[in-house]
Design a protein around this motif. Structure first.
Motif, PDB file in Angstrom:
ATOM      1  N   GLY A 188      54.108 -16.705  46.180  1.00  0.00           N
ATOM      2  CA  GLY A 188      55.554 -16.671  45.637  1.00  0.00           C
ATOM      3  C   GLY A 188      56.096 -18.310  44.902  1.00  0.00           C
ATOM      4  N   GLN A 189      55.050 -18.751  44.429  1.00  0.00           N
ATOM      5  CA  GLN A 189      55.597 -19.946  43.751  1.00  0.00           C
ATOM      6  C   GLN A 189      55.906 -19.361  42.188  1.00  0.00           C
ATOM      7  OE1 GLN A 189      52.162 -23.256  43.530  1.00  0.00           O
ATOM      8  NE2 GLN A 189      50.999 -21.819  44.658  1.00  0.00           N
ATOM      9  N   PRO A 190      56.777 -20.181  41.760  1.00  0.00           N
ATOM     10  CA  PRO A 190      57.596 -19.840  40.217  1.00  0.00           C
ATOM     11  C   PRO A 190      56.219 -19.798  39.310  1.00  0.00           C
ATOM     12  CG  PRO A 190      58.705 -21.800  41.183  1.00  0.00           C
ATOM     13  CD  PRO A 190      57.309 -21.694  42.032  1.00  0.00           C
ATOM     14  N   ARG A 191      56.320 -18.666  38.660  1.00  0.00           N
ATOM     15  CA  ARG A 191      55.441 -18.475  37.556  1.00  0.00           C
ATOM     16  C   ARG A 191      55.457 -19.585  36.446  1.00  0.00           C
ATOM     17  NH1 ARG A 191      54.860 -11.906  35.957  1.00  0.00           N
ATOM     18  NH2 ARG A 191      54.088 -11.253  37.989  1.00  0.00           N
ATOM     19  N   GLY A 192      54.115 -20.129  36.064  1.00  0.00           N
ATOM     20  CA  GLY A 192      54.159 -21.328  35.251  1.00  0.00           C
ATOM     21  C   GLY A 192      54.083 -22.525  35.819  1.00  0.00           C
ATOM     22  N   GLY A 209      46.278 -26.365  38.160  1.00  0.00           N
ATOM     23  CA  GLY A 209      47.557 -25.546  37.930  1.00  0.00           C
ATOM     24  C   GLY A 209      47.376 -24.792  36.413  1.00  0.00           C
ATOM     25  N   ARG A 210      48.650 -24.713  36.094  1.00  0.00           N
ATOM     26  CA  ARG A 210      48.723 -23.764  34.585  1.00  0.00           C
ATOM     27  C   ARG A 210      47.948 -22.591  34.519  1.00  0.00           C
ATOM     28  NH1 ARG A 210      48.098 -29.242  30.808  1.00  0.00           N
ATOM     29  NH2 ARG A 210      50.034 -30.281  31.467  1.00  0.00           N
ATOM     30  N   ASP A 218      49.017 -14.248  40.256  1.00  0.00           N
ATOM     31  CA  ASP A 218      49.718 -13.705  41.321  1.00  0.00           C
ATOM     32  C   ASP A 218      48.437 -13.098  42.258  1.00  0.00           C
ATOM     33  OD1 ASP A 218      52.242 -14.101  40.591  1.00  0.00           O
ATOM     34  OD2 ASP A 218      52.569 -12.281  39.794  1.00  0.00           O
ATOM     35  N   HIS A 219      47.628 -12.093  41.688  1.00  0.00           N
ATOM     36  CA  HIS A 219      46.613 -11.523  42.492  1.00  0.00           C
ATOM     37  C   HIS A 219      45.658 -12.616  43.166  1.00  0.00           C
ATOM     38  CE1 HIS A 219      42.504  -9.692  42.937  1.00  0.00           C
ATOM     39  NE2 HIS A 219      43.354  -8.765  43.609  1.00  0.00           N
ATOM     40  N   PHE A 220      45.256 -13.575  42.668  1.00  0.00           N
ATOM     41  CA  PHE A 220      44.510 -14.754  42.875  1.00  0.00           C
ATOM     42  C   PHE A 220      45.099 -15.458  44.160  1.00  0.00           C
ATOM     43  CE2 PHE A 220      42.934 -19.143  43.224  1.00  0.00           C
ATOM     44  CZ  PHE A 220      41.408 -18.989  42.949  1.00  0.00           C
TER      45      PHE A 220
END
Length: 226
Positions: A188-192, A209-210, A218-220
């Protein structure tokens, strides 16, 4: 999603289909380690390499753009009245005093984190040693973290530039059995802006990150959060 060649290469390395994989980076500058620690680790690079176009751009900027700016500033000073120059010359002193005060306040800010928030701060533990070797394996900042059923592998490509969906020349540079590392990440973290941590059995941790390729990320994160 990562292309077939990426997954095929991951399968060759792991000997099985990966549970999950994602390209990631150390998303903040690596803090400067103690000199003796850096020397003992081989004084490896602490910054990623840059593409040759960046150096060309820097040369053009300093030898073309900067002289044009200086000439423009000089001509502007020559055409202004003497009084204007005097009044303008008095202003930077006050501005400098104000900025100096702000700089002093920042210099004593207790909230500043010398580790830059990317690891636990102990260079002698697993995360610190991993960080010291991070760019020694490849000048490219991207690393592929692969989850298998019994281990976590970190892979890198020797190339300066790569496509996360097509790279197929990466190789394992670090491998940890599952009892030595735990991957901690939230869904659920913001993409990017998503991050996750490699948490080691000695108590150290490294945050990356990144995350490249939103579907892989998302799958990870779902896999490590399960």
């Amino acid at each position: 999603m990562a292309k077939r060649k990426v997954r095929r290469r991951a399968r060759e390395i792991l000997g099985e289909d990966p549970v999950a994989l994602v390209w990631c980076e150390v998303h903040k500058p690596i803090p400067k380690p103690p000199e003796e620690t850096h020397r003992a680790a081989g004084k490896g690079r602490l910054k990623p390499g840059h593409h040759w176009l960046l150096y060309v751009g820097a040369v053009v900027f300093f030898f073309v753009v900067v002289p044009v700016i200086l000439i423009d500033k000089l001509s502007d000073r020559l055409v202004r009245p003497r009084s204007s120059r005097r009044s303008r010359g008095q202003q930077p002193a006050a501005a400098g005093t104000a900025s100096g005060g702000r700089g002093s306040a920042r210099g004593h800010d207790p909230a500043m984190d010398p580790t830059n928030g990317i690891f636990d701060g102990n260079w002698d533990l697993t995360a610190g040693r991993l960080l010291l070797r991070w760019y020694g394996h490849s000048p490219n900042p991207k690393r592929l973290v692969m989850l298998a059923h019994d281990r976590v592998c970190v892979a890198a490509s020797p190339r300066r530039r790569l496509s996360p969906t097509k790279a197929d020349d990466f190789r394992t540079v670090e491998e940890f059995p599952s009892h030595q590392v735990h991957v901690d990440g939230e869904t659920g973290q913001p993409r990017g802006f998503a991050t996750f941590r490699l948490c080691f059995s000695d108590g150290s941790w490294l945050e990356v990150g990144r995350l490249a390729e939103a579907e892989d990320a998302d799958h990870f994160l779902r896999a490590v959060g399960a």
